[in-house]
Design a protein around this motif. Structure first.
Motif, PDB file in Angstrom:
ATOM      1  N   CYS A  16       0.824  -1.222   0.000  1.00 26.78           N
ATOM      2  CA  CYS A  16       0.000   0.000   0.000  1.00 26.78           C
ATOM      3  C   CYS A  16       0.852   1.262   0.000  1.00 26.78           C
ATOM      4  O   CYS A  16       0.335   2.358   0.262  1.00 26.78           O
ATOM      5  CB  CYS A  16      -0.976   0.002   1.166  1.00 26.78           C
ATOM      6  SG  CYS A  16      -0.239   0.242   2.790  1.00 26.78           S
ATOM      7  N   LYS A  49     -13.164  -2.528  -1.434  1.00 25.98           N
ATOM      8  CA  LYS A  49     -12.465  -2.773  -2.695  1.00 25.98           C
ATOM      9  C   LYS A  49     -11.028  -3.203  -2.440  1.00 25.98           C
ATOM     10  O   LYS A  49     -10.457  -2.984  -1.378  1.00 25.98           O
ATOM     11  CB  LYS A  49     -12.484  -1.539  -3.596  1.00 25.98           C
ATOM     12  CG  LYS A  49     -11.646  -0.392  -3.093  1.00 25.98           C
ATOM     13  CD  LYS A  49     -11.660   0.741  -4.096  1.00 25.98           C
ATOM     14  CE  LYS A  49     -10.724   1.863  -3.642  1.00 25.98           C
ATOM     15  NZ  LYS A  49     -10.611   2.904  -4.643  1.00 25.98           N
ATOM     16  N   SER A  50     -10.452  -3.791  -3.459  1.00 23.73           N
ATOM     17  CA  SER A  50      -9.059  -4.210  -3.440  1.00 23.73           C
ATOM     18  C   SER A  50      -8.183  -2.995  -3.741  1.00 23.73           C
ATOM     19  O   SER A  50      -8.497  -2.201  -4.632  1.00 23.73           O
ATOM     20  CB  SER A  50      -8.844  -5.279  -4.505  1.00 23.73           C
ATOM     21  OG  SER A  50      -7.488  -5.640  -4.566  1.00 23.73           O
ATOM     22  N   ALA A  52      -4.529  -3.521  -3.566  1.00 20.07           N
ATOM     23  CA  ALA A  52      -3.267  -4.086  -4.039  1.00 20.07           C
ATOM     24  C   ALA A  52      -3.441  -5.583  -4.247  1.00 20.07           C
ATOM     25  O   ALA A  52      -4.226  -6.225  -3.554  1.00 20.07           O
ATOM     26  CB  ALA A  52      -2.149  -3.821  -3.039  1.00 20.07           C
ATOM     27  N   ALA A  53      -2.678  -6.103  -5.190  1.00 21.50           N
ATOM     28  CA  ALA A  53      -2.724  -7.539  -5.468  1.00 21.50           C
ATOM     29  C   ALA A  53      -1.325  -8.010  -5.832  1.00 21.50           C
ATOM     30  O   ALA A  53      -0.511  -7.254  -6.370  1.00 21.50           O
ATOM     31  CB  ALA A  53      -3.693  -7.824  -6.607  1.00 21.50           C
ATOM     32  N   GLU A  55       1.134 -12.006  -6.319  1.00 24.09           N
ATOM     33  CA  GLU A  55       1.150 -13.462  -6.334  1.00 24.09           C
ATOM     34  C   GLU A  55       2.594 -13.924  -6.178  1.00 24.09           C
ATOM     35  O   GLU A  55       3.530 -13.160  -6.387  1.00 24.09           O
ATOM     36  CB  GLU A  55       0.547 -14.018  -7.620  1.00 24.09           C
ATOM     37  CG  GLU A  55       1.240 -13.590  -8.871  1.00 24.09           C
ATOM     38  CD  GLU A  55       0.526 -14.027 -10.132  1.00 24.09           C
ATOM     39  OE1 GLU A  55       1.231 -14.386 -11.097  1.00 24.09           O
ATOM     40  OE2 GLU A  55      -0.718 -14.013 -10.160  1.00 24.09           O
ATOM     41  N   ASP A  65      -2.208 -16.423  -4.410  1.00 23.17           N
ATOM     42  CA  ASP A  65      -2.757 -15.135  -4.813  1.00 23.17           C
ATOM     43  C   ASP A  65      -2.980 -14.302  -3.547  1.00 23.17           C
ATOM     44  O   ASP A  65      -3.505 -14.822  -2.553  1.00 23.17           O
ATOM     45  CB  ASP A  65      -4.082 -15.360  -5.554  1.00 23.17           C
ATOM     46  CG  ASP A  65      -4.575 -14.120  -6.250  1.00 23.17           C
ATOM     47  OD1 ASP A  65      -3.760 -13.413  -6.860  1.00 23.17           O
ATOM     48  OD2 ASP A  65      -5.792 -13.862  -6.190  1.00 23.17           O
ATOM     49  N   GLU A  67      -4.381 -10.485  -1.886  1.00 18.04           N
ATOM     50  CA  GLU A  67      -5.142  -9.258  -2.097  1.00 18.04           C
ATOM     51  C   GLU A  67      -5.164  -8.465  -0.793  1.00 18.04           C
ATOM     52  O   GLU A  67      -5.412  -9.021   0.272  1.00 18.04           O
ATOM     53  CB  GLU A  67      -6.574  -9.566  -2.509  1.00 18.04           C
ATOM     54  CG  GLU A  67      -7.405  -8.301  -2.675  1.00 18.04           C
ATOM     55  CD  GLU A  67      -8.893  -8.574  -2.810  1.00 18.04           C
ATOM     56  OE1 GLU A  67      -9.418  -8.359  -3.899  1.00 18.04           O
ATOM     57  OE2 GLU A  67      -9.493  -8.997  -1.806  1.00 18.04           O
ATOM     58  N   SER A  69      -7.224  -5.373   0.886  1.00 16.90           N
ATOM     59  CA  SER A  69      -8.469  -4.644   0.653  1.00 16.90           C
ATOM     60  C   SER A  69      -8.745  -3.656   1.778  1.00 16.90           C
ATOM     61  O   SER A  69      -8.186  -3.744   2.870  1.00 16.90           O
ATOM     62  CB  SER A  69      -9.646  -5.614   0.504  1.00 16.90           C
ATOM     63  OG  SER A  69      -9.779  -6.410   1.662  1.00 16.90           O
ATOM     64  N   ARG A 101       0.686  -6.889  -8.948  1.00 13.32           N
ATOM     65  CA  ARG A 101      -0.127  -6.622 -10.131  1.00 13.32           C
ATOM     66  C   ARG A 101      -1.255  -5.669  -9.790  1.00 13.32           C
ATOM     67  O   ARG A 101      -1.537  -5.410  -8.630  1.00 13.32           O
ATOM     68  CB  ARG A 101      -0.660  -7.919 -10.733  1.00 13.32           C
ATOM     69  CG  ARG A 101      -1.417  -8.792  -9.788  1.00 13.32           C
ATOM     70  CD  ARG A 101      -1.779 -10.131 -10.437  1.00 13.32           C
ATOM     71  NE  ARG A 101      -2.255 -11.091  -9.478  1.00 13.32           N
ATOM     72  CZ  ARG A 101      -3.452 -11.045  -8.889  1.00 13.32           C
ATOM     73  NH1 ARG A 101      -4.283 -10.095  -9.173  1.00 13.32           N
ATOM     74  NH2 ARG A 101      -3.803 -11.966  -8.037  1.00 13.32           N
ATOM     75  N   PRO A 103      -4.831  -4.631  -8.975  1.00 15.17           N
ATOM     76  CA  PRO A 103      -5.940  -5.415  -8.434  1.00 15.17           C
ATOM     77  C   PRO A 103      -7.163  -5.373  -9.342  1.00 15.17           C
ATOM     78  O   PRO A 103      -7.371  -4.415 -10.089  1.00 15.17           O
ATOM     79  CB  PRO A 103      -6.239  -4.751  -7.097  1.00 15.17           C
ATOM     80  CG  PRO A 103      -5.712  -3.363  -7.230  1.00 15.17           C
ATOM     81  CD  PRO A 103      -4.552  -3.446  -8.181  1.00 15.17           C
ATOM     82  N   ASP A 104      -7.963  -6.426  -9.255  1.00 18.24           N
ATOM     83  CA  ASP A 104      -9.233  -6.458  -9.982  1.00 18.24           C
ATOM     84  C   ASP A 104     -10.148  -5.410  -9.366  1.00 18.24           C
ATOM     85  O   ASP A 104     -10.093  -5.128  -8.171  1.00 18.24           O
ATOM     86  CB  ASP A 104      -9.898  -7.838  -9.844  1.00 18.24           C
ATOM     87  CG  ASP A 104      -9.085  -8.916 -10.517  1.00 18.24           C
ATOM     88  OD1 ASP A 104      -8.347  -8.601 -11.477  1.00 18.24           O
ATOM     89  OD2 ASP A 104      -9.173 -10.072 -10.090  1.00 18.24           O
TER      90      ASP A 104
END
Length: 106
Positions: A16, A49-50, A52-53, A55, A65, A67, A69, A101, A103-104
């Motif tokens: 973050c 919401k997400s 940061a993401a 893997e 994986d 996430e 949030s 990556r 985040p969705d």
């Protein structure tokens, strides 16, 4: 409820960009020991919401994986680990092992 571990703090800060206050107490999520934690100690908030993401590949070769949030009030909500075969996390990652990556949405 338990104190947050230094290795968890390090990953959260990097994911973050040190933009959120990290609580001192967290709770483990019931996830078959994959490493997921919640900052919502009283279990009163909801995921918004997400932010940061990432893997990585655990030492047993299985994809994990991750996430990070936030909740409806804009506070950290969960650091969620999902090992794709639902097995127990073998080694907690360091940030340099993560592939970060976008985040969705949602």
């Amino acid at each position: 409820m338990r104190p947050i571990k230094q290795k968890e703090i390090e990953i959260i800060k990097k994911l973050c960009n040190n933009q959120f206050k990290i609580p001192e107490l967290i709770r483990n999520l019931n996830d078959n020991h994959m490493g997921s934690i919640s900052f919502d100690i009283e279990n009163k908030q909801a995921r918004q919401k997400s932010i940061a993401a990432a893997e990585y590949i655990d030492i047993d070769g299985v994809l994990v994986d991750i996430e990070l949030s936030i909740d409806e009030e804009g506070n950290l909500f969960e650091l969620d680990f999902w090992k794709v075969d639902f097995s127990e996390l073998k080694e907690y990652p360091t940030f340099d092992k993560l592939k970060v990556r976008i985040p969705d949405e949602g």
